[in-house]
Design a protein around this motif. Sequence first.
Motif, PDB file in Angstrom:
ATOM      1  N   LEU A   5      -3.461  -1.804  -7.550  1.00  9.14           N
ATOM      2  CA  LEU A   5      -4.463  -2.640  -8.199  1.00  9.14           C
ATOM      3  C   LEU A   5      -5.849  -2.209  -7.432  1.00  9.14           C
ATOM      4  CD1 LEU A   5      -2.723  -5.380  -7.924  1.00  9.14           C
ATOM      5  CD2 LEU A   5      -3.104  -4.906 -10.281  1.00  9.14           C
ATOM      6  N   LEU A   6      -5.178  -1.624  -6.657  1.00  7.81           N
ATOM      7  CA  LEU A   6      -6.419  -1.407  -4.593  1.00  7.81           C
ATOM      8  C   LEU A   6      -7.196  -0.216  -5.640  1.00  7.81           C
ATOM      9  CD1 LEU A   6      -8.539  -1.732  -2.536  1.00  7.81           C
ATOM     10  CD2 LEU A   6      -6.880  -0.573  -0.962  1.00  7.81           C
ATOM     11  N   PHE A   7      -6.364   1.174  -5.549  1.00 12.96           N
ATOM     12  CA  PHE A   7      -6.932   2.569  -5.723  1.00 12.96           C
ATOM     13  C   PHE A   7      -7.857   2.556  -7.214  1.00 12.96           C
ATOM     14  CE2 PHE A   7      -3.820   4.408  -2.836  1.00 12.96           C
ATOM     15  CZ  PHE A   7      -4.133   3.648  -1.758  1.00 12.96           C
ATOM     16  N   PRO A   8      -7.402   1.054  -8.038  1.00 12.69           N
ATOM     17  CA  PRO A   8      -8.082   2.139  -9.074  1.00 12.69           C
ATOM     18  C   PRO A   8      -9.836   1.314  -9.421  1.00 12.69           C
ATOM     19  CG  PRO A   8      -5.919   1.058 -10.194  1.00 12.69           C
ATOM     20  CD  PRO A   8      -6.373   0.979  -8.800  1.00 12.69           C
ATOM     21  N   VAL A   9      -9.571   0.450  -8.085  1.00 15.17           N
ATOM     22  CA  VAL A   9     -11.100  -0.340  -8.287  1.00 15.17           C
ATOM     23  C   VAL A   9     -11.744  -0.151  -7.030  1.00 15.17           C
ATOM     24  CG1 VAL A   9     -12.438  -2.626  -7.885  1.00 15.17           C
ATOM     25  CG2 VAL A   9      -9.611  -2.576  -9.069  1.00 15.17           C
ATOM     26  N   ALA A  10     -10.998   0.449  -6.062  1.00 14.79           N
ATOM     27  CA  ALA A  10     -11.874   1.644  -4.157  1.00 14.79           C
ATOM     28  C   ALA A  10     -10.540   2.013  -4.067  1.00 14.79           C
ATOM     29  CB  ALA A  10     -11.865   0.405  -3.967  1.00 14.79           C
ATOM     30  N   HIS A  11     -11.306   3.929  -4.326  1.00 10.31           N
ATOM     31  CA  HIS A  11     -10.530   4.898  -4.428  1.00 10.31           C
ATOM     32  C   HIS A  11     -11.355   5.655  -3.652  1.00 10.31           C
ATOM     33  CE1 HIS A  11     -12.270   6.749  -7.411  1.00 10.31           C
ATOM     34  NE2 HIS A  11     -12.478   6.310  -8.449  1.00 10.31           N
ATOM     35  N   SER A  12     -12.637   5.577  -2.809  1.00 15.30           N
ATOM     36  CA  SER A  12     -13.190   5.813  -1.762  1.00 15.30           C
ATOM     37  C   SER A  12     -13.907   5.055  -0.342  1.00 15.30           C
ATOM     38  CB  SER A  12     -14.320   6.401  -2.904  1.00 15.30           C
ATOM     39  OG  SER A  12     -15.434   5.323  -2.437  1.00 15.30           O
TER      40      SER A  12
ATOM     41  N   GLU B 213      -6.788   8.097  -0.350  1.00 12.09           N
ATOM     42  CA  GLU B 213      -5.592   7.154  -0.788  1.00 12.09           C
ATOM     43  C   GLU B 213      -4.200   7.424  -0.026  1.00 12.09           C
ATOM     44  OE1 GLU B 213      -4.820   7.448  -5.065  1.00 12.09           O
ATOM     45  OE2 GLU B 213      -7.030   6.665  -5.835  1.00 12.09           O
ATOM     46  N   LEU B 214      -4.237   8.632   0.185  1.00 15.02           N
ATOM     47  CA  LEU B 214      -2.732   8.719   0.972  1.00 15.02           C
ATOM     48  C   LEU B 214      -2.851   7.952   2.265  1.00 15.02           C
ATOM     49  CD1 LEU B 214       0.327   9.772   1.538  1.00 15.02           C
ATOM     50  CD2 LEU B 214      -1.097  11.622   1.888  1.00 15.02           C
ATOM     51  N   LEU B 215      -4.562   8.553   3.286  1.00 12.02           N
ATOM     52  CA  LEU B 215      -4.115   7.599   4.380  1.00 12.02           C
ATOM     53  C   LEU B 215      -3.980   6.728   4.072  1.00 12.02           C
ATOM     54  CD1 LEU B 215      -5.025   8.075   7.236  1.00 12.02           C
ATOM     55  CD2 LEU B 215      -7.291   8.242   6.251  1.00 12.02           C
ATOM     56  N   ILE B 216      -5.114   5.883   3.236  1.00  8.08           N
ATOM     57  CA  ILE B 216      -5.170   4.843   3.522  1.00  8.08           C
ATOM     58  C   ILE B 216      -3.392   3.594   3.015  1.00  8.08           C
ATOM     59  CG2 ILE B 216      -5.612   2.204   1.953  1.00  8.08           C
ATOM     60  CD1 ILE B 216      -7.135   4.040   4.096  1.00  8.08           C
TER      61      ILE B 216
ATOM     62  N   THR C  22       1.607   8.087  11.470  1.00  7.01           N
ATOM     63  CA  THR C  22       0.198   8.543  10.628  1.00  7.01           C
ATOM     64  C   THR C  22      -0.352   9.815  10.164  1.00  7.01           C
ATOM     65  OG1 THR C  22       0.281   6.196  10.743  1.00  7.01           O
ATOM     66  CG2 THR C  22      -1.300   7.390   9.481  1.00  7.01           C
ATOM     67  N   ALA C  23      -0.944  10.408  11.136  1.00  4.15           N
ATOM     68  CA  ALA C  23      -1.212  12.111  11.243  1.00  4.15           C
ATOM     69  C   ALA C  23      -0.318  13.051  10.626  1.00  4.15           C
ATOM     70  CB  ALA C  23      -2.203  12.540  12.568  1.00  4.15           C
ATOM     71  N   ASN C  24       0.770  13.129  11.223  1.00  2.00           N
ATOM     72  CA  ASN C  24       1.526  14.415  10.823  1.00  2.00           C
ATOM     73  C   ASN C  24       1.481  14.123   9.317  1.00  2.00           C
ATOM     74  OD1 ASN C  24       2.109  15.143  13.450  1.00  2.00           O
ATOM     75  ND2 ASN C  24       4.138  14.259  13.136  1.00  2.00           N
ATOM     76  N   VAL C  25       1.933  12.591   9.343  1.00  2.00           N
ATOM     77  CA  VAL C  25       2.574  12.401   7.265  1.00  2.00           C
ATOM     78  C   VAL C  25       1.285  13.279   6.538  1.00  2.00           C
ATOM     79  CG1 VAL C  25       2.728  11.257   5.582  1.00  2.00           C
ATOM     80  CG2 VAL C  25       3.786  10.794   7.495  1.00  2.00           C
ATOM     81  N   VAL C  26      -0.465  12.617   7.248  1.00  2.00           N
ATOM     82  CA  VAL C  26      -1.339  12.816   6.495  1.00  2.00           C
ATOM     83  C   VAL C  26      -1.438  14.458   6.367  1.00  2.00           C
ATOM     84  CG1 VAL C  26      -3.896  12.964   5.659  1.00  2.00           C
ATOM     85  CG2 VAL C  26      -2.037  11.088   6.528  1.00  2.00           C
TER      86      VAL C  26
ATOM     87  N   GLU D  38     -12.790  -0.036   9.038  1.00  4.83           N
ATOM     88  CA  GLU D  38     -13.500   0.610  10.432  1.00  4.83           C
ATOM     89  C   GLU D  38     -12.971   2.255  10.232  1.00  4.83           C
ATOM     90  OE1 GLU D  38     -14.991   1.918  14.130  1.00  4.83           O
ATOM     91  OE2 GLU D  38     -15.923  -0.262  12.596  1.00  4.83           O
ATOM     92  N   THR D  39     -11.488   2.178   9.315  1.00  7.19           N
ATOM     93  CA  THR D  39     -11.824   4.151   8.951  1.00  7.19           C
ATOM     94  C   THR D  39     -12.716   4.640   8.215  1.00  7.19           C
ATOM     95  OG1 THR D  39      -9.332   3.838   9.933  1.00  7.19           O
ATOM     96  CG2 THR D  39      -9.734   5.077   8.081  1.00  7.19           C
ATOM     97  N   CYS D  40     -12.603   3.544   7.546  1.00  5.88           N
ATOM     98  CA  CYS D  40     -13.003   3.853   6.310  1.00  5.88           C
ATOM     99  C   CYS D  40     -14.967   4.138   6.909  1.00  5.88           C
ATOM    100  CB  CYS D  40     -13.383   2.816   5.002  1.00  5.88           C
ATOM    101  SG  CYS D  40     -11.781   3.075   3.986  1.00  5.88           S
ATOM    102  N   ARG D  41     -15.637   3.576   7.737  1.00  2.00           N
ATOM    103  CA  ARG D  41     -17.004   3.644   8.124  1.00  2.00           C
ATOM    104  C   ARG D  41     -16.817   4.721   9.006  1.00  2.00           C
ATOM    105  NH1 ARG D  41     -19.191   3.234  12.797  1.00  2.00           N
ATOM    106  NH2 ARG D  41     -17.644   2.444  13.859  1.00  2.00           N
TER     107      ARG D  41
END
Length: 214
Positions: A53-60, A31-34, A121-125, A91-94
């Motif tokens: 709104l998104l994460f309760p429906v799609a969190h993987s 979730e943090l990455l997204i 972004t990589a540093n934040v994650v 594409e990241t999810c794939r």
Amino acid sequence: MNSAKCRAIFETLREVNPTPTTELEYSSPFELLIAVLLSAQATDVGVNKATRLLFPVAHSPQQILALGEAGLIDYIKTIGLYKTKAKHVMETCRILVEKYDGKVPPVREALESLPGVGRKTANVVLNVAFGQPTIAVDTHIFRVSNRTGLAPGKNPDAVEQKLLKVVPKEFLHDAHHWLILHGRYVCKARKPECWHCAIEPLCEFKEKTPAPKQ
């Protein structure tokens, strides 16, 4: 800036905010990455409104892939550059599913190979999700580092490398958050609010701004 002053700056920032963290809302490394992917040229507030709104429906990764690109866009269309970001997220999810068993890799090279994921972004994650002592230099950190004299540099990479050298090790994990929040709420771009800045006596900025007249 000498090392004693640098240490004093971070001691002061820690005193003001002992447990700093990101303002993006998340409950897993994925979730943090997204959220960070979506936050490019957007506010954390705007991203949080969408991900609530998104994460309760799609969190993987699997669940977002099941949504499809059009389905994802329905959730993130209030965020700037949402079409491009939707493509990167899909594409990241794939890739995460195919190469990393649906998990976010705690490795810089792997993260930076994902679509839309750059060094910042990589540093934040790496810092927030995995506790690594990295510093993601965004516009706030770049401004604060140059303006205060803490770690002047001509570009984000130069500032990052200088910060990694001058920030005492005990402060490295949280330095990213302290500097970003300081830039966001005190050392603002147009007019730094020097009159209520905790580190003003240590700051080497010459054009200190006075308090506004009542």
